[in-house]
Design a protein around this motif. Sequence first.
Motif, PDB file in Angstrom:
ATOM      1  N   ALA A  12      39.900  53.639  45.230  1.00 14.20           N
ATOM      2  CA  ALA A  12      38.978  52.643  45.795  1.00 14.20           C
ATOM      3  C   ALA A  12      38.864  51.426  44.878  1.00 14.20           C
ATOM      4  CB  ALA A  12      37.607  53.265  46.029  1.00 14.20           C
ATOM      5  N   LEU A  13      38.805  51.653  43.569  1.00 10.81           N
ATOM      6  CA  LEU A  13      38.740  50.531  42.629  1.00 10.81           C
ATOM      7  C   LEU A  13      40.067  49.770  42.590  1.00 10.81           C
ATOM      8  CD1 LEU A  13      36.786  51.991  39.560  1.00 10.81           C
ATOM      9  CD2 LEU A  13      35.903  50.731  41.532  1.00 10.81           C
ATOM     10  N   ASP A  14      41.167  50.491  42.612  1.00  9.99           N
ATOM     11  CA  ASP A  14      42.471  49.827  42.581  1.00  9.99           C
ATOM     12  C   ASP A  14      42.715  48.995  43.832  1.00  9.99           C
ATOM     13  OD1 ASP A  14      42.965  50.968  40.139  1.00  9.99           O
ATOM     14  OD2 ASP A  14      44.138  52.648  40.935  1.00  9.99           O
ATOM     15  N   ALA A  15      42.065  49.376  44.930  1.00 12.69           N
ATOM     16  CA  ALA A  15      42.276  48.651  46.190  1.00 12.69           C
ATOM     17  C   ALA A  15      41.551  47.307  46.213  1.00 12.69           C
ATOM     18  CB  ALA A  15      41.819  49.506  47.369  1.00 12.69           C
ATOM     19  N   ILE A  16      40.617  47.085  45.281  1.00 11.26           N
ATOM     20  CA  ILE A  16      39.892  45.809  45.237  1.00 11.26           C
ATOM     21  C   ILE A  16      40.799  44.732  44.635  1.00 11.26           C
ATOM     22  CG2 ILE A  16      37.893  44.589  44.309  1.00 11.26           C
ATOM     23  CD1 ILE A  16      36.431  47.251  44.199  1.00 11.26           C
ATOM     24  N   ILE A  17      41.021  43.673  45.364  1.00 14.80           N
ATOM     25  CA  ILE A  17      41.867  42.563  44.901  1.00 14.80           C
ATOM     26  C   ILE A  17      40.944  41.442  44.430  1.00 14.80           C
ATOM     27  CG2 ILE A  17      43.651  40.900  45.521  1.00 14.80           C
ATOM     28  CD1 ILE A  17      44.508  42.838  47.724  1.00 14.80           C
ATOM     29  N   PRO A  18      40.898  41.196  43.132  1.00 15.14           N
ATOM     30  CA  PRO A  18      40.002  40.139  42.641  1.00 15.14           C
ATOM     31  C   PRO A  18      40.446  38.773  43.148  1.00 15.14           C
ATOM     32  CG  PRO A  18      41.447  40.917  40.893  1.00 15.14           C
ATOM     33  CD  PRO A  18      41.650  41.833  42.044  1.00 15.14           C
ATOM     34  N   CYS A  19      39.458  37.919  43.421  1.00 13.48           N
ATOM     35  CA  CYS A  19      39.675  36.532  43.877  1.00 13.48           C
ATOM     36  C   CYS A  19      40.241  36.445  45.284  1.00 13.48           C
ATOM     37  CB  CYS A  19      40.588  35.765  42.925  1.00 13.48           C
ATOM     38  SG  CYS A  19      39.890  35.520  41.293  1.00 13.48           S
ATOM     39  N   SER A  20      40.343  37.594  45.993  1.00 13.63           N
ATOM     40  CA  SER A  20      40.858  37.505  47.358  1.00 13.63           C
ATOM     41  C   SER A  20      39.882  36.787  48.283  1.00 13.63           C
ATOM     42  CB  SER A  20      41.133  38.913  47.899  1.00 13.63           C
ATOM     43  OG  SER A  20      39.938  39.679  47.947  1.00 13.63           O
ATOM     44  N   ASN A  21      38.607  36.768  47.903  1.00 12.81           N
ATOM     45  CA  ASN A  21      37.581  36.100  48.706  1.00 12.81           C
ATOM     46  C   ASN A  21      37.224  34.713  48.166  1.00 12.81           C
ATOM     47  OD1 ASN A  21      36.485  37.139  46.394  1.00 12.81           O
ATOM     48  ND2 ASN A  21      34.531  37.731  47.322  1.00 12.81           N
ATOM     49  N   ILE A  22      38.009  34.209  47.206  1.00 14.59           N
ATOM     50  CA  ILE A  22      37.752  32.889  46.616  1.00 14.59           C
ATOM     51  C   ILE A  22      38.951  31.989  46.895  1.00 14.59           C
ATOM     52  CG2 ILE A  22      37.299  31.605  44.495  1.00 14.59           C
ATOM     53  CD1 ILE A  22      36.079  34.082  43.308  1.00 14.59           C
ATOM     54  N   THR A  23      38.705  30.838  47.537  1.00 17.23           N
ATOM     55  CA  THR A  23      39.780  29.880  47.794  1.00 17.23           C
ATOM     56  C   THR A  23      39.881  28.905  46.621  1.00 17.23           C
ATOM     57  OG1 THR A  23      38.319  28.325  48.934  1.00 17.23           O
ATOM     58  CG2 THR A  23      39.325  30.075  50.266  1.00 17.23           C
ATOM     59  N   ASN A  24      40.962  28.149  46.601  1.00 21.98           N
ATOM     60  CA  ASN A  24      41.128  27.125  45.567  1.00 21.98           C
ATOM     61  C   ASN A  24      40.037  26.072  45.644  1.00 21.98           C
ATOM     62  OD1 ASN A  24      43.355  28.419  44.615  1.00 21.98           O
ATOM     63  ND2 ASN A  24      44.834  27.094  45.640  1.00 21.98           N
ATOM     64  N   ARG A  42      36.861  46.491  35.432  1.00 31.06           N
ATOM     65  CA  ARG A  42      37.233  47.602  36.318  1.00 31.06           C
ATOM     66  C   ARG A  42      37.594  48.847  35.510  1.00 31.06           C
ATOM     67  NH1 ARG A  42      41.280  46.433  41.062  1.00 31.06           N
ATOM     68  NH2 ARG A  42      42.447  45.409  39.389  1.00 31.06           N
ATOM     69  N   LYS A  43      38.347  48.687  34.447  1.00 30.65           N
ATOM     70  CA  LYS A  43      38.684  49.826  33.598  1.00 30.65           C
ATOM     71  C   LYS A  43      37.439  50.454  32.987  1.00 30.65           C
ATOM     72  CE  LYS A  43      43.356  48.357  32.272  1.00 30.65           C
ATOM     73  NZ  LYS A  43      44.223  47.958  31.143  1.00 30.65           N
ATOM     74  N   THR A  44      36.522  49.599  32.578  1.00 30.78           N
ATOM     75  CA  THR A  44      35.283  50.108  31.981  1.00 30.78           C
ATOM     76  C   THR A  44      34.481  50.913  32.993  1.00 30.78           C
ATOM     77  OG1 THR A  44      35.208  48.197  30.502  1.00 30.78           O
ATOM     78  CG2 THR A  44      33.170  49.446  30.784  1.00 30.78           C
ATOM     79  N   ILE A  45      34.343  50.380  34.211  1.00 32.40           N
ATOM     80  CA  ILE A  45      33.570  51.061  35.252  1.00 32.40           C
ATOM     81  C   ILE A  45      34.260  52.354  35.669  1.00 32.40           C
ATOM     82  CG2 ILE A  45      32.759  50.868  37.634  1.00 32.40           C
ATOM     83  CD1 ILE A  45      31.138  49.293  35.574  1.00 32.40           C
ATOM     84  N   GLN A  46      35.582  52.328  35.778  1.00 32.71           N
ATOM     85  CA  GLN A  46      36.325  53.525  36.159  1.00 32.71           C
ATOM     86  C   GLN A  46      36.153  54.637  35.133  1.00 32.71           C
ATOM     87  OE1 GLN A  46      40.362  52.676  37.196  1.00 32.71           O
ATOM     88  NE2 GLN A  46      40.818  54.758  37.863  1.00 32.71           N
ATOM     89  N   ASP A  47      35.896  54.281  33.904  1.00 31.65           N
ATOM     90  CA  ASP A  47      35.684  55.266  32.850  1.00 31.65           C
ATOM     91  C   ASP A  47      34.235  55.725  32.779  1.00 31.65           C
ATOM     92  OD1 ASP A  47      36.448  56.746  30.389  1.00 31.65           O
ATOM     93  OD2 ASP A  47      35.130  55.286  29.431  1.00 31.65           O
ATOM     94  N   LEU A  48      33.295  54.799  32.953  1.00 30.49           N
ATOM     95  CA  LEU A  48      31.888  55.121  32.714  1.00 30.49           C
ATOM     96  C   LEU A  48      31.210  55.799  33.898  1.00 30.49           C
ATOM     97  CD1 LEU A  48      30.597  51.980  30.763  1.00 30.49           C
ATOM     98  CD2 LEU A  48      31.108  54.257  29.874  1.00 30.49           C
ATOM     99  N   VAL A  49      31.587  55.456  35.128  1.00 29.20           N
ATOM    100  CA  VAL A  49      30.899  56.023  36.294  1.00 29.20           C
ATOM    101  C   VAL A  49      31.069  57.546  36.360  1.00 29.20           C
ATOM    102  CG1 VAL A  49      30.898  56.119  38.817  1.00 29.20           C
ATOM    103  CG2 VAL A  49      30.851  53.912  37.654  1.00 29.20           C
ATOM    104  N   PRO A  50      32.300  58.091  36.250  1.00 23.73           N
ATOM    105  CA  PRO A  50      32.406  59.565  36.233  1.00 23.73           C
ATOM    106  C   PRO A  50      31.635  60.209  35.092  1.00 23.73           C
ATOM    107  CG  PRO A  50      34.556  58.577  36.646  1.00 23.73           C
ATOM    108  CD  PRO A  50      33.639  57.461  36.266  1.00 23.73           C
TER     109      PRO A  50
END
Length: 731
Positions: free
Chosen positions: A375-387, A659-667
Motif C-alpha cells: 500500500a505504501l509502495d503504491a503511493i506515487i509522490p507528486c502525482s497530484n501536483i502539477t507543474n 515512507r521508509k520511516t513510517i513503514q518501519d515505525l507503524v508495525p
Amino acid sequence: MDNVIDLVNKIQDVFSTIGVGGNDSLDLPQIITVGSQSAGKSSVLENIVQRDFLPRGSGIVTRRPLVLQLVTLPPASTEEDYGEFLHVPTKRFYDFGEIRQEIEHDTTRIAGTNKGISRQPIHLKIYSKRVLNLTMVDLPGLTKIPIGDQPADIEKQIRSLVLDYISKPNSIILAVSPANTDIANSDSLKLARKVDPAGKRTIGVVTKLDLMDAGTNALDVLTGRAFPLKLGFVGLVNRSQQDILTNKSMDDAIKTEQEFFVRHAAYKGIAARCGSTYLAKQLNSILVAHIRDKLPDMRSKLSAMIGQTQHELAQYGDPAFIGSAHKGSLVLKMLTMFATQFTASIDGTSPEISTKELSGGARIYFIFNNIFGHALDAIIPCSNITNDDIRTAIRNSTGPRCSLFVPELAFDLLVRPQIRLLESPSLRCVDMAFQELSKICHTCGTKELMRFPKLHSKLIDVVSDLLHERLGPTSTYVKSLIDLECAYINTNHPDFPGATGAMQELEKTRNKSRKKQQNDHLKVNGTSTTNTTNTAATTMDLKRRNERSSSITSSTSMNGPNGPTLPGSSPSKDSFLNYFFGGASRTDRPNLGPNEKSLHHTNPITSLTNDIEGELESHFANNFTLESGEDFFAQSSDKEDMEVELIRTLIISYFNIVRKTIQDLVPKAIMHLLVNFTRESVQNRLVSELYREDLFNDLLLEDSAVAAERTRCKAMLDMYRKAFAIISESI
C-alpha cells in the motif's frame, strides 16, 4: 471359527445402537448383495435362510439397506426360529410373515410411500438351527428408469448407495445376475469390477438357470472361463412364481434345485458346487476366512480409534468437576486455557496450527510485510501536483521579491500534503491488525470450553473489550507519527540530497536527454531542415538580445554610470526618477535651453522607460481582471522550469525518506501498543473480570448438546475397548 462372525455381529449391533454404523467407522467385514431388479436377490437370501420373510412385488421393493445377521441356534435348543429387529428390541418375531410386514412398515416410515429409497438401514437378526452364521446386507436393486412417482434421479441414488457399500475394502461383493440375460451386460458385475478390478473379493451368483433357452447353458460362466473371479460363481434355481403362490416348502424347493443340477447334462459335473445349500456354506467359509484375515488390521484400527476417542472425550471435560467444590478451580482452568490458546495463536506455537492457510500471528506479519508495504509502495509522490501548482507555490512564497535561490517555503508547503498520503494506509494497517486479533479471539476455545457457552461468550467479550481499548491509543499514536513528520521537515537528514545534489542529478538527466535527442536527430537524415531553421532563429534571437544589451550598455556609459546628468539635479536621484516615472513632470521642470531639451529627448534610458510604461499599461489594460485559475505561466522562464523540476525532485526524495520511516515505525507501534500489550495482559484481565464467585453458577451452565455428545463419545470408547478385548482374545 464361527465365533468371529458373532464378534462382528456384536460390534455391528452396538455401533448401530449408539447411532454410528459399524461399516462407517470400522469397516466391518460383511457380504454385500448387489443385483438389478428382478435378478432374484430376494430369492437367494430366502433360500439361504430357508424362510419366506422378504417383501415381494413389482418394481422396487427393497428401498432401504437390510443388514441381515444369521445366527445358528444350538442343536439341543428347543426354541423355534425367530427374528429380532434392532428398532424393536423388546419383541421376538416367530411368525416370518410378521417379519415381512415389519420390514414393509418400517420402510414406509423412513423412506415414504413414493417408492423412494433411504440410506438408513434396517437391522434384522434371524436365529435358526438351519442357518450358518452369516452377516449380509441386501441393497435396493439397480434400475434404469423411474417408475410411477419415483424420483427422477432414482438410478443415480441407488448406484451411489451401492458404491458406498461395496467400495469398502473389507466388504465381500455378492454379485447376482440372471442367467436369461447376457452376462457381459450384468450391472452387478460391472459395478463390482469398478471397485474390485482384480475380482479378489467378488463372488458371482447366476440365478434362473432353469429359464435359459433350450440348447443353451451357463457352464462357461460357472466354471470361470467367461468371467474369471477368484471366489468363483455359484449357480441357483429360484422358486417360480407358481411355487410361491402354492406355498411350496423350502425343503421341497431345495430338493428340486439339487435334482435340476444332478440331472442337467451340462451341470451334472459341477452339481456339488451349485445350489443354495452350497452357496450358504461357501459364504460362511469365505466370510470366516475374510474376518480372520482382517482381524489384525481391525485390532490396529481399533487401537488407534481408542486413542482418538480418549482424546476427544478428554476435551469434553469431566462432569464431576462441575460440583460446587470445584467451580472456582474449573473457571480458573478455563480462563488459563483460553489465554494460553490466544497467546499461542499469536506466537505460532499452537498445536493446532493450520497447514491449509495462514492463521494467527502469521496473518499479522502478512499484513505488515505485504499488504501495508504494498500500500505504501503504491503511493506515487507528486502525482497530484502539477507543474503550475509548484510554480504558484514558488511565486507565492517569494511575494514581491525575486528568489535568488530555491525557496524553502514552497518546498515545505508542497511536501506536507504528500506526507499526509501515508496516514490512511497506516491507520488501515492498525484496523487490519485489530481485526486479525479479534478473529483469533473468536476462534479460541477447546471442546471442553465449548461445554459452557456462556463462559465462552464472556471470554470473547472481555478480550474484545481489551482490544477496543487498545485500538484508540494505537491509532492515535500512528497518526501522531504522521503529525511528527509534518511538524518538522528535516532537510538536514543524511539521506536527503539537498538542492546541490538534486541539481546534479537533474543536470545528469538533462545531459542524457540532450545526448539522446542529438543522436535521434542524427539518425534521421543527418541534420534536418527544421533543426537548421530553429538554429538560425535562435542565432538571430541571440543577436538581437546582444545588440539591445550593447545599445543599453553604450548609452549608459555615454551618460554616466547612473544615467544622464541633468542640470539642477543629482545624477542618482534623476536616474531613479527617470527609470520609474520617466523624469520630472513638465510643471516641475526648469526652463531648459534648446540643447538641453534635445539631450532630454534623446536620452536612451528615458526612451526605455517609456517603452516599459507602455507595456505595463497595455498588460494591465488587458489582464488586470484575470480570474483565478487562468494560466499565468504560458511564458514561463527557464529559471522557473528549473526550479519546478528541482522542487519536484526534492519532494520525491524527502517523501521516500519519510515512507521508509513510517513503514518501519507503524508495525513496531502496532506490536507494542496493541499486539504485545494484549497478549501480555489478557490473562490478568480475564481473571479480574470473570473470576468472581457470584458468576460461577451462570458461567458453568453446561450445553445439553455437548453433554449428549460426551455421552455418545463415552459409549463409543467403551465399545471400542470391548471390541478390542474380544479381538485380542480371538487372535
